[in-house]
Write an enzyme that holds these catalytic residues in place. Structure first.
Site, PDB file in Angstrom:
ATOM      1  N   LYS A   1      -5.022  -0.649  -3.546  1.00  0.00           N
ATOM      2  CA  LYS A   1      -6.111  -1.284  -2.814  1.00  0.00           C
ATOM      3  C   LYS A   1      -7.409  -0.934  -3.540  1.00  0.00           C
ATOM      4  CE  LYS A   1      -7.853  -1.912   1.865  1.00  0.00           C
ATOM      5  NZ  LYS A   1      -9.287  -1.753   1.605  1.00  0.00           N
TER       6      LYS A   1
ATOM      7  N   GLU B   1       0.576  -3.056  -4.147  1.00  0.00           N
ATOM      8  CA  GLU B   1      -0.539  -3.045  -5.115  1.00  0.00           C
ATOM      9  C   GLU B   1      -1.554  -1.992  -4.705  1.00  0.00           C
ATOM     10  OE1 GLU B   1      -2.273  -6.809  -4.308  1.00  0.00           O
ATOM     11  OE2 GLU B   1      -0.488  -7.942  -4.871  1.00  0.00           O
TER      12      GLU B   1
ATOM     13  N   TYR C   1     -14.295   3.812  10.918  1.00  0.00           N
ATOM     14  CA  TYR C   1     -14.463   2.379  11.153  1.00  0.00           C
ATOM     15  C   TYR C   1     -13.131   1.758  11.578  1.00  0.00           C
ATOM     16  CZ  TYR C   1     -15.442  -2.538  10.254  1.00  0.00           C
ATOM     17  OH  TYR C   1     -15.573  -3.890  10.383  1.00  0.00           O
TER      18      TYR C   1
HETATM   19  S1  IVH Z   1      -4.997  -8.720   0.077  1.00  0.00           S
HETATM   20  C1  IVH Z   1      -4.703 -11.661   3.235  1.00  0.00           C
HETATM   21  N1  IVH Z   1      -4.827  -6.996  -1.871  1.00  0.00           N
HETATM   22  O1  IVH Z   1      -9.049  -4.917   1.056  1.00  0.00           O
HETATM   23  C2  IVH Z   1      -4.921 -10.422   2.552  1.00  0.00           C
HETATM   24  N2  IVH Z   1      -6.751  -6.961  -0.500  1.00  0.00           N
HETATM   25  O2  IVH Z   1      -8.981  -4.342   3.931  1.00  0.00           O
HETATM   26  C3  IVH Z   1      -6.102 -10.434   1.717  1.00  0.00           C
HETATM   27  N3  IVH Z   1      -8.417  -5.293  -1.173  1.00  0.00           N
HETATM   28  O3  IVH Z   1     -10.576  -7.863   2.141  1.00  0.00           O
HETATM   29  C4  IVH Z   1      -6.344  -9.174   1.053  1.00  0.00           C
HETATM   30  N4  IVH Z   1      -7.309  -4.521  -2.905  1.00  0.00           N
HETATM   31  O4  IVH Z   1     -11.361  -6.778  -0.078  1.00  0.00           O
HETATM   32  C5  IVH Z   1      -5.569  -7.446  -0.838  1.00  0.00           C
HETATM   33  N5  IVH Z   1      -4.565  -5.566  -3.680  1.00  0.00           N
HETATM   34  C6  IVH Z   1      -5.287  -6.016  -2.659  1.00  0.00           C
HETATM   35  C7  IVH Z   1      -6.552  -5.480  -2.343  1.00  0.00           C
HETATM   36  C8  IVH Z   1      -7.243  -5.976  -1.247  1.00  0.00           C
HETATM   37  C9  IVH Z   1      -8.415  -4.439  -2.202  1.00  0.00           C
HETATM   38  C10 IVH Z   1      -9.477  -5.406  -0.182  1.00  0.00           C
HETATM   39  C11 IVH Z   1      -9.975  -6.797   0.092  1.00  0.00           C
HETATM   40  C12 IVH Z   1      -9.647  -7.046   1.528  1.00  0.00           C
HETATM   41  C13 IVH Z   1      -9.639  -5.666   2.065  1.00  0.00           C
HETATM   42  C14 IVH Z   1      -8.832  -5.571   3.322  1.00  0.00           C
END
Ligand code: IVH
Length: 698
Positions: A131, A129, A49
């Protein structure tokens, strides 16, 4: 299952080609978004993707004037599903760009320094952090009181899931913030399900005969988006806060300080979060967390790096759908250890016996895996697997996991080497293996119930007759009840309409729909007809090719009858030479035509159907006309000769070795020096699926 259309190097695309590809990408990505976000059922891996998205962005970068109004780069996720109220986010919910290597991360850091115009001695602190692999939600507090919560939806507008969020434990989602917080605060983060809760949920679901979730992420999404909130309440969902939307006042100057505040306010902050000073620090943390990943009670699929200084974040801003100040650094494929409870053997449409390892269920790469294909007898020998063995399996987000190796030290003393069956496990006919072939085959033909079922399923399948309402289950039932025995019987089911209508779960309406669907398909293109017959080596591509060569059923039939009767006929020579079909296809057709029962089937079908002629091929319009392609490694959905024939029929030249003149290298599993050389030369290397997508429809 679709993967990226990586036809050419982006830089080589002409505007017209770029336009065509952007349209295809928009359609394809939207499909995947819906599958993932709305139906919680992704059909491709995250990596695939991401590659689609990246290619879309790269093409748009090259031709900004071709960016489409419906471009996936303008939105995130899928439009909100109906059933829930819609909420427009006060600030859009962004997504993240991806890094897959240390170099990508280094590039990210360098981009930031360049953009901000920093001196070499200035440190860019990065908040790193894990993910979390769940689904993001935004919680809006006004006057310190939770007003509503929404899913991301398409980034601009999400679903109102407030009642569901209110079922969460207060320790996950506080209903009130402490006094003194700004009037408007939007907290964003990830809703997820712990692995331990996921295992319990699936066990309970199985017991009740209810839906089994593929992975904790899907379970979390399915649990949150329930119109019946009592279901959500029973699922013990959790929430990590890691970002924010609208704030009526600034909270702090650095990202980590804001997270510390969130923690004080009662939110869960991921405990593995760290601030790093440079690439070395970031990479060390990445490796550490990856090493401990399997031991965490929640799935993570990478790390997220964010510029810690908030004033720098706002200067950096965003590009279309993701911030310039953050990036996701993905982890590679995950492995797991499990045992082989049994080795079973499946019989396919052409009688090929496929051994399957029945595994002790184990979670790997976010999904529960309980089976893995062993492909064929050679693969079993190569791996040296036996029943009861402990093995390492790998799954890179793919649907099909593979067995990497056996841990021999863990083998029981009384274990015996696996013996491949000498008889078909379904019909007990003898099995044989043709020279040069890897597969053992059941010789039972249509006497073998497994082959008959698979052939009939194939006959009605989407790319063949595409009869709506008939799938594997219906075929088995029709066979069991003696309503059908051959393909043409399907078109006589109208005689059994009343019987079918009386069956459990059918009724008049379903029976009438079925008959209408069948009648709808009595007129069929010759290419689909040919593919539907399921003749060995005549896959979809070859069927199209043959159909375009002969143009009509009658021509094809006449030619095949001739070369089935005698070797060295002109007809056979023409076929093999003209389309580079190869001996395998010609032999297979001859074999098919030498069997009287196949001729009967053809005659019977010909009587029941209107088989429409097809247009001969115009090679100048194909996307690969004039290109030189090289196939290397093994192909999974077609034989090498079929691939070659198909490429040539579309006007491509198939070469045996890679050179600067090569346009595409299609590399399957086991590709070695040719694929390496292609990479050295900077050529585009396509997977088999990429290739199929590229030529699909031509
Ligand atoms: S920051 C502006 N931090 O990953 C940035 N996202 O691929 C907003 N996600 O839509 C996201 N862990 O659903 C951020 N520590 C983390 C995250 C995280 C998981 C997810 C989230 C985001 C997606 C992006």
């Amino acid at each position: 299952m679709n993967t990226p259309l990586r036809a050419m190097k982006v830089a080589d695309l002409l505007p017209m080609e770029a336009d065509v590809e952007l349209r295809a990408l928009a359609r394809e990505i939207t499909g995947h978004d819906v599958a993932y976000h709305r139906n919680d059922a992704p059909s491709i891996t995250d990596a695939e993707y991401d590659a689609l998205r990246q290619r879309n962005l790269a093409i748009e970068d090259l031709y900004p004037e071709l960016v489409r109004p419906d471009s996936p780069s303008k939105r995130v996720g899928a439009p909100a599903v109906s059933g829930f109220g819609k909420i427009t986010h006060a600030r859009p919910m962004l997504s993240l760009g991806n890094a897959f290597s240390q170099q990508d991360v280094a590039d990210f850091l360098a981009r930031i320094r360049r953009f901000l115009g920093l001196d070499a001695d200035e440190t860019v602190q990065i908040a790193a952090e894990p993910k979390i692999d769940g689904l993001s939600v935004s919680l809006r507090y006004e006057g310190g009181i939770l007003q509503y919560g929404a899913t991301r939806g398409d980034g601009a507008q999400g679903e109102d899931v407030t009642p569901n969020l209110l079922t969460f434990d207060e320790a996950q989602i506080p209903r009130n913030l402490p006094p003194g917080v700004p009037d408007v605060v939007e907290i964003r983060g990830e809703v997820f399900m712990a692995k331990s809760d996921f295992a319990k949920l699936n066990a309970a679901q199985e017991e009740r005969g209810a839906k089994i979730f593929a992975n904790p992420r899907n379970a979390a999404a399915g649990s949150l988006r329930q119109l019946d909130t009592t279901i959500t309440a029973g699922r013990n969902l959790r929430f990590f806060a890691y970002a924010w939307g609208e704030l009526s006042a600034e909270l702090a100057s650095h990202h980590d300080q804001v997270l510390a505040l969130f923690k004080e306010w009662g939110f869960m902050i991921n405990p593995l979060t760290r601030v790093c000073d440079d690439l070395g620090g970031v990479m060390a943390l990445y490796r550490d967390i990856e090493a401990g990943r399997a031991g965490l009670d929640y799935d993570i699929d990478g790390m997220v790096y964010k510029v810690n200084r908030l004033d720098w974040q706002s200067r950096l801003g965003m590009v279309t759908r993701s911030p310039r100040w953050a990036i996701a650094h993905k982890f590679p494929a995950e492995q797991a250890q499990t045992t082989i409870n049994d080795i079973t053997v499946q019989v396919g449409r052409t009688g090929a016996l496929t051994p399957v390892a029945e595994l002790e269920p184990v979670t790997v790469g976010g999904a529960v895996v309980s089976r893995a294909t062993l492909h064929n007898a050679d693969e079993i020998e190569r791996l040296g697997v036996r029943k009861g063995d402990t093995v390492i399996i790998e799954r890179s987000g793919d649907v099909i996991p593979k067995i990497l190796r056996v841990i021999e030290e863990k083998r029981a003393n009384n274990s015996d080497p696996y013996k491949f069956p000498e008889q078909c496990p379904v019909c007990e006919s003898s099995v044989m293996r043709e020279e040069g072939e890897v597969a053992w085959r059941c010789t039972g033909g249509l006497v073998c119930r497994a082959q008959l079922v698979e052939r009939l399923k194939h006959f009605v399948s989407r790319d063949a007759f595409d009869i709506e309402g008939i799938g594997g289950k219906q075929i088995e039932r029709f066979l069991d009840q003696d309503l059908i025995a051959t393909p043409a019987d399907i078109f006589r089911l109208v005689d059994h309409r009343d019987t079918i209508a009386r069956w459990d779960g059918w009724g008049d309406k379903s029976a009438d729909n079925l008959i209408a669907a069948i009648e709808n398909r009595t007129s069929i293109g010759f290419d689909r007809f040919l593919f539907g017959l399921g003749i060995r080596h005549v896959g979809q591509a070859t069927a199209k090719l043959l159909a375009r060569h002969y143009t009509s059923f009658e021509n094809w039939h006449a030619a095949c009858v001739k070369f089935a009767a005698a070797t060295g006929t002109q007809e056979r020579q023409e076929l093999v030479e003209l389309d580079s079909i190869g001996d395998a296809v010609a032999d297979s057709l001859a074999e098919f035509f030498r069997e009287q029962h196949n001729l009967d089937v053809l005659e019977d079908l010909h009587r029941e159907l209107n088989i429409r002629d097809v247009e001969p091929l115009d090679t100048s319009v194909s996307p690969v006309a004039g290109k030189t392609v090289v196939f290397t490694g093994s192909l999974e959905t077609m034989t090498r000769s079929e691939a070659k024939a198909r490429a040539e029929s579309l006007g491509a030249k198939v070469a045996g070795s890679v050179s600067k003149k090569t346009d595409y290298v299609i590399a399957g599993p086991g590709a070695g020096s040719k694929a390496r050389k292609a990479l050295e030369l900077g050529l585009e290397v396509l997977s088999e699926e990429d290739w199929i997508n590229l030529i699909n429809g031509f």
